[in-house]
Design a protein around this motif. Structure first.
Motif, PDB file in Angstrom:
ATOM      1  N   SER A 193    -139.786   3.997   2.819  1.00  0.00           N
ATOM      2  CA  SER A 193    -138.409   3.694   3.206  1.00  0.00           C
ATOM      3  C   SER A 193    -137.735   2.963   2.060  1.00  0.00           C
ATOM      4  O   SER A 193    -138.352   2.153   1.370  1.00  0.00           O
TER       5      SER A 193
ATOM      6  N   TYR B 215    -133.579   2.566  -0.283  1.00  0.00           N
ATOM      7  CA  TYR B 215    -132.145   2.814  -0.371  1.00  0.00           C
ATOM      8  C   TYR B 215    -131.841   4.305  -0.340  1.00  0.00           C
ATOM      9  O   TYR B 215    -130.838   4.734   0.228  1.00  0.00           O
TER      10      TYR B 215
ATOM     11  N   GLN C  63    -133.018   3.493   4.378  1.00  0.00           N
ATOM     12  CA  GLN C  63    -134.013   2.657   5.047  1.00  0.00           C
ATOM     13  C   GLN C  63    -134.764   3.378   6.167  1.00  0.00           C
ATOM     14  O   GLN C  63    -135.591   2.771   6.846  1.00  0.00           O
TER      15      GLN C  63
ATOM     16  N   LYS D 285    -137.659   5.736   7.634  1.00  0.00           N
ATOM     17  CA  LYS D 285    -139.017   6.010   7.186  1.00  0.00           C
ATOM     18  C   LYS D 285    -139.213   7.512   6.988  1.00  0.00           C
ATOM     19  O   LYS D 285    -138.883   8.310   7.864  1.00  0.00           O
TER      20      LYS D 285
ATOM     21  N   THR E 206    -144.077  -2.955  -2.232  1.00  0.00           N
ATOM     22  CA  THR E 206    -142.618  -2.916  -2.267  1.00  0.00           C
ATOM     23  C   THR E 206    -142.167  -2.928  -3.716  1.00  0.00           C
ATOM     24  O   THR E 206    -142.533  -3.829  -4.474  1.00  0.00           O
TER      25      THR E 206
ATOM     26  N   SER F  75    -137.728  -0.186  -2.356  1.00  0.00           N
ATOM     27  CA  SER F  75    -138.425   0.717  -1.439  1.00  0.00           C
ATOM     28  C   SER F  75    -139.753   0.102  -1.034  1.00  0.00           C
ATOM     29  O   SER F  75    -140.335  -0.695  -1.773  1.00  0.00           O
TER      30      SER F  75
END
Length: 369
Positions: free
Chosen positions: A178, A180, A184, A186, A331, A339
């Motif tokens: 997930s 930009y 957002q 999944k 992340t 992401s």
């Protein structure tokens, strides 16, 4: 921020042009590029990210409000684009006249995340506790601490030990992604990795499959939401793809850099050990290890036409796979977005078709909703 693009216009290249050996330059792909010429497309996009980070603005702040509807609309003139061009010439002159052409002053030097550089001192800033950024490390002091060799040994042991790491030669993983680019939401992700440093990720995004490949020497992005259907990675982005692939099979990382420096800092009030690796004529790379020895953060830099931009990857949720601990969550944060990848299953030591690590086919146009 989605598509971060400044001073650019329509992407005019097609799939055939993207197959050329030489990476296409910004002015060959976009219209209305007047100053930032002679750099590859991936560096040009990072340059746009530098503008966004320095001024805390996004695409439609500099461009017209309809820019995100089509790459063609980015070619339209706006007063802010004209101002940006003047500022680029000003910064270039400052560096030439005062720093022998070395890029010592950038957009961020004055803007520091504000649309307009501040002229009046802030008493709030002056009399408040300083905000510590663990990514900003200027002094490497390791008096009485562990050496780089000892830190690496602890890292490999925390993952399962050298023998078990050597037995892990490949894996295939599935999970969710997930960010930009997916608003957002999944999306399913597949990851194919092979030692010592080959890696392919496929995100099944709403607009189409987004593919990233590092074959051990070269790297590409093939994604419908990019300005080209196939973008070869260059410079710091290529080196970054290599480093990120090596994290899955980390034994060779120590030999990948000529020099190491050690210090400590804190992340979320937890003390971490920092190893900074450097190579000649390349930006440094920082590796952050928690007290157990596991890698919790990686920060790398890429040079752009107007300064260096960072990419930060935070690793967590380590789980054992065939005796080796692998991060099941990470992340990634960079100047063009953020992401999160969460793995749900990993199969170790499976046979992977060599074609998975070949140059991907150019991406088709994005799917419409």
């Amino acid at each position: 921020m989605g598509r971060v693009v400044c001073l650019v216009g329509i992407a005019t290249a097609n799939g055939q042009a993207a197959q050329q050996q030489r990476p296409q330059l910004a002015e060959e792909v976009f219209k209305n590029v007047q100053i930032i010429k002679g750099i590859p497309v991936d560096e040009f996009m990072d340059t746009m990210g530098m503008f966004a980070a320095a001024t805390n603005m996004n695409c439609v702040d500099c461009h017209t409000s309809d820019s995100t509807e089509s790459w063609e609309n980015f070619a339209k003139e706006t007063p802010l684009k004209q101002t940006a061009r003047r500022m680029l010439l000003m910064v270039d002159a400052i560096n030439k006249q005062n720093f022998k052409g070395v890029r010592s002053v950038t957009c961020y030097t004055c803007h520091h995340g504000d649309r307009r550089p501040k002229q009046i001192p802030s008493l709030v800033v002056q009399y408040s506790a300083p905000i510590e950024d663990p990514n900003e490390i200027d002094v490497f002091s390791n008096a009485g601490g562990l050496s780089a060799d000892q830190i690496f040994a602890k890292y490999l042991q925390a993952l399962g030990g050298a023998e078990r790491l050597a037995s892990l030669t490949s894996f295939v993983a599935k999970g969710t992604y997930s960010g930009y680019d997916t608003d957002q939401a999944k999306a399913a992700i597949e990851i194919y990795a092979k030692a010592p440093a080959q890696r392919t990720t496929i995100v099944h995004a709403p607009f189409g499959d987004s593919v990233r490949v590092y074959d051990g020497r070269a790297a590409w992005i093939a994604s419908p939401d990019k300005p080209l259907p196939l973008i070869p990675l260059t410079g710091g982005n290529l080196e970054g793809a290599k480093i990120e692939a090596m994290v899955s099979f980390p034994t060779p990382i120590k030999q990948a850099f000529n020099q190491w420096r050690v210090t400590t800092t804190t992340i979320d009030d937890r003390e971490v050990t920092v190893l900074q690796g450097t190579n000649p004529r390349q930006p440094p790379v920082n590796f952050y290890f928690d007290q157990s020895g596991l890698l919790v953060r990686l920060v790398r830099l890429a040079d752009t036409a107007i300064g260096r931009v960072p990419t930060q990857i935070d690793y967590g949720d380590y789980r054992e796979v065939s005796g080796v601990k692998l991060p099941f969550r990470w992340t990634a944060t960079w100047t063009d977005g953020q992401s999160t990848t969460q793995l749900t299953e990993v199969q170790a030591n499976v046979s992977i078709d060599a074609a998975k690590f070949g140059r991907p086919a150019p991406a088709p146009p994005p799917r419409t909703k």
